[in-house]
Design a protein around this motif. Structure first.
Motif, mmCIF file in Angstrom:
data_model
loop_
_atom_site.group_PDB
_atom_site.id
_atom_site.type_symbol
_atom_site.label_atom_id
_atom_site.label_comp_id
_atom_site.label_asym_id
_atom_site.label_seq_id
_atom_site.Cartn_x
_atom_site.Cartn_y
_atom_site.Cartn_z
ATOM 1 N N LEU A 36 0.845 -1.198 0.000
ATOM 2 C CA LEU A 36 0.000 0.000 0.000
ATOM 3 C C LEU A 36 0.878 1.245 0.000
ATOM 4 C CD1 LEU A 36 -2.949 -0.354 2.523
ATOM 5 C CD2 LEU A 36 -3.061 -0.120 0.056
ATOM 6 N N HIS A 85 -0.586 -10.234 -12.222
ATOM 7 C CA HIS A 85 -1.054 -10.914 -11.014
ATOM 8 C C HIS A 85 -1.777 -12.214 -11.325
ATOM 9 C CE1 HIS A 85 -0.289 -6.960 -9.259
ATOM 10 N NE2 HIS A 85 -0.090 -7.638 -8.158
ATOM 11 N N PRO A 93 -5.088 6.392 -0.392
ATOM 12 C CA PRO A 93 -5.265 4.978 -0.740
ATOM 13 C C PRO A 93 -6.381 4.761 -1.765
ATOM 14 C CG PRO A 93 -6.007 5.411 1.506
ATOM 15 C CD PRO A 93 -5.372 6.664 1.015
ATOM 16 N N LEU A 143 -1.306 -15.953 -9.577
ATOM 17 C CA LEU A 143 -2.406 -16.629 -8.891
ATOM 18 C C LEU A 143 -2.778 -17.932 -9.600
ATOM 19 C CD1 LEU A 143 -4.599 -13.581 -7.876
ATOM 20 C CD2 LEU A 143 -3.047 -14.921 -6.471
ATOM 21 N N ALA A 201 -7.474 -6.836 -0.767
ATOM 22 C CA ALA A 201 -7.112 -5.490 -1.192
ATOM 23 C C ALA A 201 -8.122 -4.477 -0.665
ATOM 24 C CB ALA A 201 -7.029 -5.424 -2.715
ATOM 25 N N LEU A 202 -9.398 -4.831 -0.721
ATOM 26 C CA LEU A 202 -10.439 -3.929 -0.221
ATOM 27 C C LEU A 202 -10.290 -3.707 1.277
ATOM 28 C CD1 LEU A 202 -13.529 -5.186 -2.246
ATOM 29 C CD2 LEU A 202 -12.452 -2.942 -2.384
ATOM 30 N N ASP A 225 2.538 -11.389 2.871
ATOM 31 C CA ASP A 225 2.390 -10.431 1.780
ATOM 32 C C ASP A 225 2.216 -11.170 0.451
ATOM 33 O OD1 ASP A 225 2.738 -7.512 0.891
ATOM 34 O OD2 ASP A 225 4.055 -8.636 -0.442
ATOM 35 N N ASP A 242 -2.090 -3.579 -5.424
ATOM 36 C CA ASP A 242 -3.472 -4.025 -5.246
ATOM 37 C C ASP A 242 -4.407 -3.427 -6.292
ATOM 38 O OD1 ASP A 242 -2.899 -5.549 -3.115
ATOM 39 O OD2 ASP A 242 -3.716 -4.210 -1.593
ATOM 40 N N ARG A 293 -7.580 -3.970 3.052
ATOM 41 C CA ARG A 293 -6.399 -3.161 3.334
ATOM 42 C C ARG A 293 -6.651 -1.701 3.020
ATOM 43 N NH1 ARG A 293 -0.818 -5.902 1.699
ATOM 44 N NH2 ARG A 293 -1.638 -5.982 -0.399
ATOM 45 N N ARG A 294 -7.411 -1.440 1.921
ATOM 46 C CA ARG A 294 -7.690 -0.059 1.564
ATOM 47 C C ARG A 294 -8.573 0.589 2.623
ATOM 48 N NH1 ARG A 294 -10.558 1.730 -3.936
ATOM 49 N NH2 ARG A 294 -12.372 1.117 -2.741
ATOM 50 N N ALA A 319 -4.796 -3.389 -9.371
ATOM 51 C CA ALA A 319 -5.363 -4.208 -10.438
ATOM 52 C C ALA A 319 -6.619 -4.934 -9.971
ATOM 53 C CB ALA A 319 -4.331 -5.205 -10.919
ATOM 54 N N PHE A 320 -6.771 -5.086 -8.666
ATOM 55 C CA PHE A 320 -7.891 -5.885 -8.156
ATOM 56 C C PHE A 320 -9.076 -5.030 -7.723
ATOM 57 C CE2 PHE A 320 -4.174 -8.507 -7.677
ATOM 58 C CZ PHE A 320 -4.606 -9.723 -8.147
ATOM 59 N N LEU A 321 -8.884 -3.704 -7.708
ATOM 60 C CA LEU A 321 -9.944 -2.867 -7.147
ATOM 61 C C LEU A 321 -10.882 -2.341 -8.227
ATOM 62 C CD1 LEU A 321 -7.705 -1.069 -4.575
ATOM 63 C CD2 LEU A 321 -9.434 -2.782 -4.095
ATOM 64 N N ASP A 325 2.371 -10.346 -2.755
ATOM 65 C CA ASP A 325 3.347 -10.161 -3.830
ATOM 66 C C ASP A 325 4.678 -10.830 -3.508
ATOM 67 O OD1 ASP A 325 1.516 -8.830 -5.218
ATOM 68 O OD2 ASP A 325 2.580 -6.916 -5.364
ATOM 69 N N ARG A 342 -8.035 -12.290 -3.296
ATOM 70 C CA ARG A 342 -7.055 -11.209 -3.309
ATOM 71 C C ARG A 342 -7.752 -9.849 -3.364
ATOM 72 N NH1 ARG A 342 -1.807 -9.744 -5.129
ATOM 73 N NH2 ARG A 342 -1.699 -7.703 -4.181
ATOM 74 N N ARG A 343 -8.838 -9.788 -4.124
ATOM 75 C CA ARG A 343 -9.620 -8.553 -4.227
ATOM 76 C C ARG A 343 -10.207 -8.182 -2.864
ATOM 77 N NH1 ARG A 343 -12.886 -5.113 -7.245
ATOM 78 N NH2 ARG A 343 -15.007 -5.042 -6.429
ATOM 79 N N PRO A 397 -7.227 -8.787 -14.018
ATOM 80 C CA PRO A 397 -8.081 -9.708 -13.263
ATOM 81 C C PRO A 397 -9.553 -9.634 -13.647
ATOM 82 C CG PRO A 397 -6.560 -8.600 -11.800
ATOM 83 C CD PRO A 397 -6.383 -7.964 -13.133
#
Lengths: 205, 218, 245
Positions: A15, C86, A194, C90, C235-236, C150, A201, C238-239, A203-205, C152, C231-232, C10
């Motif tokens: 991040l 990615h 963020p 995966l 990511a959400l 992590d 990340d 973490r954001r 690419a996944f959002l 990655d 993974r999505r 993805p």
């Protein structure tokens, strides 16, 4: 000018934490990093030291110019003070460790095993390591942790001497070291958003 | 580079450095084998060479998880990575230090431990030759495993899981060389293959090790 | 411009796999049913091996896929290291458990076949041994994925492990051949038609292999989709954590 940073974005754990950083470091200049815990000072210093790649932006002039001191001092407890310093001096192609020992008031501890030192003494030894690297830019992460007032003064004097010799220092610290007109960089103004910024990340959002 | 080698050797020999642990472990493995398979000297002498190789291999494995983890914990790995030394060279030196403090003593002790297993006369020479050629490969491959798992807490078991399959070719050719030498069969292929593996991994593996270590340091 | 790399995104990959997957599942099912039923019930017994020979309809395809899954992981790992897509990383992660299962099927059917043929469940035959070693490599690979937090870094490290492991797997294969010549019969399939098993066995075997290939593709696509969604979700989370920090 020793080093310049332009439009730098750094990330921690995938991040982005800081973005849009621009600064230059000149000979004889101290750059003090400020900002609350977790704001990305350590991440910035690690990126400058080349331990992790920046997500975006350019760092010019840092390669093989920077001596990095982290939270942990990288001391071997079963080696004496002298042996620890000599090792780092040799790694950096230097040979004289006496100035470092004197600057951090270590002569009496010379033959002591590093493992038997107090936390403050260890820190002093860890900082003395900077002097034996012979590198012009010091990147220091909270260097005064566990130092008493007298040791902080020793450290400030060492930094001042280093600056006087045409060196530079980037220091993440909260206390006033009494350096002559240091540049202050408050990283809390550069917090990465963020929601928008690019990261692995994204690419996944 | 030389400073690093000297430091690692000093650390290994000082208190808590773990020098001799591998050797002691090797001795214990050799001692336990007759307890598990029985004391018949004819059986023991037939498996002696293989047991010595397996014991040496396990003893090498034992010290791997300290190889980089200690430098990681006290922060020196970060500092070494920012020093003007190529990481590939650093890891080669680490492997050399590991071999000098673990592999070489095993090679020297192996003939003596062979006596405990009724190893036929003439076996000592081949055990020493094959271990001398093979153990450097074990150290170099081990450094790769250590670099791969350095950031993982309690990575010791995982390290073994990752490294042991990589040890298979070295073990096969090494033990085969010793066995064939002892039986008076042709040793050329296994000798060349074992030497080839050791040379190959010594030349190439440090690049892979440095690559994964950089990934772990990020 | 459309290129294959588009599906490295993805979202695009998920959309494609949703369209392709039903077709894959159905054709895989048809091929497997046809191949196995044909092979088990409509082929004559072998004059030497009797009906036990029919286990090749499971043994050979699973053994093939055990190796091909690793090859796929190797290619995907290289793509991740070079182009950092990615989906590629995966997909390699998703293929590993499928590969393990295929290896296990090959080992177990091999043992079941070996019992009446060689009079023993297990022999340290070069092929069996090589598959056992492959199995160990798979386990190490999966264990490394699950040990690193992590995503990655995990992708990076497992990719290098896969490449290094491939080299050592090939080395082990030669080492094992040198170590024991073995009692395994020659390859069931080869380009040299003379050495092949007879046509009556050969045709249902091909259908069965096609079924295994399609099943493998379907499983990997499906599991890659799951990994992408996981993974999505991470990511959400973490954001969110970063926004509220």
């Amino acid at each position: 000018m020793l080093m310049s940073v332009s439009n730098l974005t750094v990330a921690r754990g995938g991040l982005p934490v800081l973005s849009g950083l621009n600064f230059v470091v000149k000979e004889g200049q101290a750059l003090v990093l400020r900002g609350p815990n977790g704001s990305g000072k350590t991440t910035l210093l690690r990126t400058l030291a080349g331990l992790q790649p920046p997500i975006d932006g350019l760092i010019k002039g840092a390669e093989d110019m920077l001596a990095y001191a982290a939270h942990s001092d990288g001391l071997k407890s079963m080696l004496s003070v002298e042996e620890n310093l000599t090792f780092w001096a040799q790694v950096f192609g230097q040979s004289d460790i006496e100035p470092a020992i004197d600057a951090f008031a270590l002569p009496d501890l010379r033959t002591r095993m590093a493992g038997t030192l107090s936390a403050g003494q260890k820190r002093r030894l860890g900082l003395a390591r900077l002097l034996v690297t012979g590198r012009p830019i010091w990147a220091l992460d909270e260097p005064t942790v566990s130092l008493d007032a007298a040791s902080v003064a020793l450290f400030a004097r060492a930094v001042q001497t280093h600056l006087g010799n045409g060196g530079a220092a980037i220091i993440a610290t909260h206390i006033d070291l009494g350096l002559t007109d240091p540049e202050i960089l408050d990283v809390s103004g550069f917090q990465a958003d963020p929601e928008t910024s690019s990261s692995s990340d994204a690419a996944f959002l | 580079m030389r400073a690093l080698l000297i430091r690692d050797l000093k650390l290994a020999f000082r208190a808590g450095g773990g020098f001799g642990l591998g050797l002691a472990f090797f001795l214990i493995v050799v001692t336990l084998v007759p307890f598990s398979v029985g004391p018949q000297s004819e059986l023991l002498s037939r498996i002696a060479v293989g047991v010595l190789w397996l014991g040496a291999l396990l003893a090498c494995l034992l010290s791997l998880d300290r190889l980089l983890a200690l430098d990681w914990e006290d922060g020196s790995l970060d500092l070494i990575a920012t020093a003007p030394l190529p990481l590939e060279g650093v890891l080669s030196i680490k492997a050399l230090a590991h071999w000098l403090t673990t592999g070489l003593p095993l090679v020297i002790a192996a003939p003596a431990f062979g006596v405990l297993l009724n190893m036929p006369s003439g076996g000592a020479k081949w055990v020493v030759v094959s271990l001398l050629l093979g153990t450097p490969a074990l150290s170099v491959i081990g450094v790769f495993g250590a670099a791969l798992t350095v950031g993982i807490k309690r990575g010791g078991l995982l390290l073994s899981l990752l490294v042991l399959p990589l040890y298979v070719p070295t073990l096969i050719f090494g033990a085969e060389l010793a066995r064939r030498g002892l039986d008076g069969q042709s040793t050329q292929t296994s000798l060349l293959m074992l030497a080839g593996i050791t040379l190959g991994v010594t030349a190439l593996m440090p690049f892979a090790s440095a690559m994964v270590l950089r990934m772990n340091l990020r | 411009m459309s290129s294959l790399w588009e599906y490295a995104n993805p979202v695009k990959f998920l959309r494609l796999s949703e369209r392709v997957l039903p077709v894959l599942w159905i054709t895989a099912g048809i091929c497997l049913v046809v191949g196995l039923v044909w092979g088990f019930f409509f082929t004559p017994d072998d004059f030497r091996q009797g009906s036990t020979v029919k286990i090749i309809y499971l043994h050979v395809p699973s053994a093939l896929m055990a190796i091909n899954a690793w090859l796929m992981m190797l290619v995907a790992s290289l793509i991740w290291l070079v182009r950092r897509h990615h989906v590629s990383a995966l997909a390699a992660k998703a293929a590993a458990p499928v590969g393990i299962t295929m290896t296990l099927i090959a080992l177990v059917t091999g043992a079941i076949w070996g019992q009446p043929m060689w009079g023993t469940w297990w022999a340290w035959d070069p092929r069996l041994t090589s598959f056992l070693i492959l199995f160990l490599f798979y386990i190490g690979y999966v264990a490394l994925w699950s040990a690193i937090e992590d995503p990655d870094t995990a992708a990076d490290l497992t990719s290098v492990l896969c490449i290094v492991g491939s080299v050592f797997a090939v080395l082990s294969r030669y080492a094992v051949l040198f170590w024991n010549q073995g009692l395994h019969q020659g390859a069931s399939l080869s380009l040299d038609k003379e050495k092949n098993v007879a046509d009556v066995f050969y045709q249902p075997l091909l259908v069965s292999i096609a079924g295994f290939v399609l099943l493998f593709l379907a499983l990997v696509l499906y599991r890659t989709g799951t990994e992408i969604r996981l993974r999505r979700a991470q990511a959400l989370i973490r954001r969110e954590a970063a926004v509220h920090a």
